[in-house]
Design an enzyme around this catalytic site. Structure first.
Site, short mmCIF file in Angstrom:
data_model
loop_
_atom_site.label_atom_id
_atom_site.label_comp_id
_atom_site.label_asym_id
_atom_site.label_seq_id
_atom_site.Cartn_x
_atom_site.Cartn_y
_atom_site.Cartn_z
CG PHE A 1 -1.67 -6.41 -0.93
CD1 PHE A 1 -1.51 -6.98 0.31
CD2 PHE A 1 -0.86 -5.33 -1.28
CE1 PHE A 1 -0.55 -6.51 1.20
CE2 PHE A 1 0.10 -4.85 -0.41
CZ PHE A 1 0.26 -5.44 0.84
CB SER B 1 3.87 -5.33 2.85
OG SER B 1 5.14 -4.80 2.54
CB CYS C 1 1.26 -1.43 0.55
SG CYS C 1 2.67 -2.46 0.99
CB THR D 1 6.68 -1.17 6.35
OG1 THR D 1 6.80 -1.08 4.93
CG2 THR D 1 7.75 -2.10 6.90
CB ALA E 1 6.20 8.63 4.89
CG HIS F 1 2.26 1.35 -4.39
ND1 HIS F 1 3.19 0.88 -5.30
CD2 HIS F 1 2.67 0.91 -3.17
CE1 HIS F 1 4.11 0.18 -4.66
NE2 HIS F 1 3.81 0.18 -3.37
CB THR G 1 -16.36 -5.83 -11.13
OG1 THR G 1 -15.60 -7.01 -10.86
CG2 THR G 1 -16.57 -5.72 -12.63
#
Length: 214
Positions: free
Chosen positions: A2, A41, A48, A50, A69, A107, A160
């Site tokens: 992404f 995704s 991220c 699914t 999960a 992640h 930033t």
């Protein structure tokens, strides 16, 4: 992959626990249902996730479901999400897409805390809208990956870094970002999903390997 450039703000409309360690989330968004694919995704509030189901909504836009999960629930803010929560959304990059922010994996590395919010008004009375400076505390072990003028993703938004002092860092949000993402609603005491810059993580790992002789 992404970019941290939010393309929609969705709403969490249902939360259902499955098999003890799995949580299914249903999100309403403005994406066309025909543009979503099973197994795709979507960065949802930073992580991220699914797509496990999707469809159109009569009033327009679409819905989709994702499963979080145990690892996601433990390392992000997802476990605390309630129905009605607004979520920054971004679909994964396609070859040829513009890379407007920085490379974001979705992640999440950990949960950071907003320590302070300072709203800033320009000399012309804020003709272009409000701006805000956020001071954020990075969780233990992640501060070393955050550098002045480097990049971070906060709840999926590419930002930033303005300054760093020990485990505290600041980011400055322009009116557009405050308006089109969920970050405009943040306040001191809120927790956010933090993803550090991948290049900083790799550089630190290489330095450790060099020092360790392997």
């Amino acid at each position: 992959m992404f970019t941290g450039i939010v393309t929609d703000v969705g709403e969490l409309v249902a939360v259902e626990d499955h098999q003890g360690s799995l949580r299914r989330l249903r999100v309403h968004c403005s994406y066309l249902a025909e543009s979503i694919e099973m197994g795709a995704s979507i960065a949802t509030g930073g992580p991220c996730l699914t797509v496990t189901g999707f469809g159109p909504r009569p009033e327009g836009g679409s819905w989709y479901t994702v499963d979080a999960a145990a690892e996601t629930l433990a390392r992000t803010t997802v476990g605390a999400w309630q129905v009605g929560r607004k979520l920054n959304l971004e679909r994964s990059l396609k070859i040829g897409d513009e890379l407007g922010g920085h490379l974001v994996s979705g992640h999440v590395d950990g949960v950071a805390e907003v320590v302070a919010r300072d709203d800033v008004t320009s000399e012309d009375g804020g003709a272009w809208g409000p701006t805000a400076r956020f001071t954020i505390r990075a969780p233990k072990g992640l501060a070393k990956f955050i550098a002045e003028k480097g990049s971070v993703a906060i709840d999926g938004v590419s930002l930033t870094v303005n300054s760093v002092e020990r485990d505290l860092f600041t980011v400055f949000l322009i009116p557009h970002t405050l308006e089109v993402t969920t970050l405009g609603a943040l306040k001191a005491g809120d927790n956010v999903n933090l993803e550090v810059d991948q290049m900083a993580r790799y550089a630190a790992r290489l330095a450790e390997a060099r020092e360790g002789g392997y």
